[in-house]
Design an enzyme around this catalytic site. Structure first.
Site, PDB file in Angstrom:
ATOM      1  NE  ARG A  36      -4.165  -1.879   1.892  1.00 51.83           N
ATOM      2  CZ  ARG A  36      -5.034  -2.318   2.794  1.00 51.83           C
ATOM      3  NH1 ARG A  36      -4.856  -2.030   4.066  1.00 51.83           N
ATOM      4  NH2 ARG A  36      -6.080  -3.039   2.436  1.00 51.83           N
ATOM      5  CE  LYS A 198     -20.446 -16.297   7.136  1.00 52.85           C
ATOM      6  NZ  LYS A 198     -20.665 -15.497   8.373  1.00 52.85           N
ATOM      7  N   GLY A 351     -10.286  -8.716  -0.932  1.00 51.35           N
ATOM      8  CA  GLY A 351      -9.106  -9.068  -0.149  1.00 51.35           C
ATOM      9  C   GLY A 351      -8.557 -10.454  -0.396  1.00 51.35           C
ATOM     10  N   GLY A 374     -13.045  -3.733   0.565  1.00 50.41           N
ATOM     11  CA  GLY A 374     -14.426  -3.288   0.728  1.00 50.41           C
ATOM     12  C   GLY A 374     -14.840  -2.286  -0.329  1.00 50.41           C
TER      13      GLY A 374
END
Length: 395
Positions: A36, A198, A351, A374
């Protein structure tokens, strides 16, 4: 989406306040992955090349929840950034206050001041106008290059744009340049590969992509909810009973839209969820009652390979199986290689899927590997990202 970029600002002689995402992993105070920090370098270097400019850098690190906790200090980042830029980076003791204001005001051309963690103050995540105004007072212009936090309306990402001329850095510009065409005008055939544990975390993505793509590949733990919804046996595999109807509705919508859906045709299973368990190949979509689905099988991989062969656009979010366990990583590794080999535009976000392409060495062969987990997920859901929307309205 029309946003002003850093090249549209006159930075000569200006103190540039920039928000970056230096939320790096630390182990005992040592940075274990500086990806990053490196991602922000093009924008930082460009700003420093402008005559008479200086830099005031903002970031968060971890979740100190409004408290000044030393373990979340950005001091290790200042040291690493200095090494990467090859020039001094001064670490501020705080991110607001008289001392910081005075030091920022006295910065000379080429000097760099890294502010302490903005999340040491609750006003950051609450997008408190007073806190945002104090941050804004540290610069003459504002640049946002923190795509990873662009989905949050925080003081340093959204609030500060109300007080300063603002623009996007090169990283945000690149993220928008790759994601936006996929959602608005993708080249066809367009294949979306969606995995992860999920269904509940990917409903928005599936709903948004289902009528945009030509083929939708569903893998990972979420595929067992879809298989059960179609009447298949899933043994002891993970599934979300509350989302069986959602899965049924999504499959029905895909059929109505003419979108091909690829669900696992076969599996690699285990008797228990453990990396020590011996893999058991299951030929067919039904999983025996005593087994857990852990990865997709060879027939499924062949079907995915056919779908990706002529694709002009691919987006991938979420692993195909439990890739963290070596014995169950084959599906994710092979899909990563297929995506990397595609001649069309390839984008990987999220991620776990980003971690997978990095772990298996395919990142350099993919057109764009998103830096925001996200944020990329919400982009794929078609949501407006506040940190970017604020730049659209900036003058």
């Amino acid at each position: 989406m029309s946003i002003r970029t850093v090249k549209d600002l006159d930075l000569r002689g200006k103190r540039v306040l920039i928000r970056v995402d230096f939320n790096v992993p630390l182990k005992e105070g040592v940075i274990t992955d500086d990806t990053r920090i490196k991602a922000a370098l093009p924008t930082l270097k460009y700003i420093l090349e402008q005559e008479g400019s200086s830099l005031v850098i903002m970031s968060h690190l971890g979740r100190p929840k409004g408290e000044k906790k030393p373990e979340f200090s950005l001091a290790p980042v200042a040291k690493r950034l200095s090494e990467l830029l090859g020039r001094p980076v001064e670490m501020a003791a705080d991110c607001i206050g008289d001392a910081v204001t005075s030091r920022a005001a006295s910065l000379k051309a080429g000097e760099i001041l890294l502010l302490e963690n903005v999340r040491y103050y609750a006003g950051e995540t609450k997008n408190d106008p007073d806190f945002a105004k104090k941050l804004a007072s540290l610069g003459d212009v504002y640049v946002n290059d923190a795509f990873g936090t662009a989905h949050r309306a925080h003081a340093s990402t959204e609030g500060v744009t109300k007080f300063l001329p603002s623009a996007a850095g090169f990283l945000i510009e690149k993220e928008v340049a790759f994601f936006e065409p996929l959602l608005k005008n993708p080249e066809h055939p367009f294949v979306a590969i969606i995995g992860g544990a999920k269904v509940s975390t990917k409903i928005g993505v599936l709903e948004n992509l289902i009528d945009k793509c030509d083929t939708l590949v569903i893998g990972g733990g979420m595929c067992y909810t879809f298989l059960k919804a179609t009447g298949k046996s899933i043994g002891k595999s993970l599934f979300e009973e509350d989302f069986l109807k959602t899965a049924t509705d999504l499959l029905k919508k895909a059929e109505q839209k003419g979108t091909k859906v690829i669900l696992p045709l076969d599996h690699v299973c285990a008797k228990a969820f453990s990396e020590k368990e011996t893999p058991i190949a299951v030929d067919g979509a039904d999983i025996p009652e005593d087994l857990i689905g852990m990865d997709i099988g060879v027939q499924t991989l062949a079907e995915i390979k056919n779908a990706l062969a002529g694709a002009r656009s691919i987006v991938w979010n979420g692993p195909m199986g439990v890739f963290e366990f070596e014995a169950y990583a084959k599906g994710t590794v092979e899909v990563a290689e297929m995506v990397a080999s595609c001649k069309g535009t390839t984008v990987v976000g999220g991620g776990d899927s980003v971690a997978a392409v990095n772990k298996f060495g395919f990142a350099d062969r993919i057109d764009h590997v998103s830096t925001g987990g996200g944020a990329s997920l919400e982009f794929l859901e078609g949501k407006v990202l506040p940190g970017i929307a604020a730049l659209e309205g900036s003058k």
